[in-house]
Design a protein around this motif. Structure first.
Motif: not given
Length: 72
Positions: A60-62, A13-21
């Motif tokens: 990641g959320g799932l 989840l944190a890696a996904g947020i990092w990429v989206v930012v």
């Protein structure tokens, strides 16, 4: 195993947020010319596509929710 799912889910989840930012990128090296053993190469920084970050957030959320909800 529950703690493992929760931790892995939060990391994804944190890696996904990092990429989206917009902070996720990788280096790609292209060979421009080659004569014998001599090469001219160029290295470019390329951004990871946003759909990868969104998929990371969802997966990641799932996984994290699956860790919280899992019963023994």
């Amino acid at each position: 195993m529950r703690i493992g799912l929760i931790v892995i889910g939060l990391i994804i989840l944190a890696a996904g947020i990092w990429v989206v930012v917009g902070n996720g990128s990788y280096s790609a090296t292209d060979t421009l010319a080659q004569i014998g053993s001599a090469k001219i190469t160029a290295t470019h920084d390329k951004a990871i596509p946003q759909w990868v970050g969104i998929a990371g957030i969802v997966i990641g959320g799932l996984v994290a929710v699956g860790g919280f909800v899992r019963k023994r």
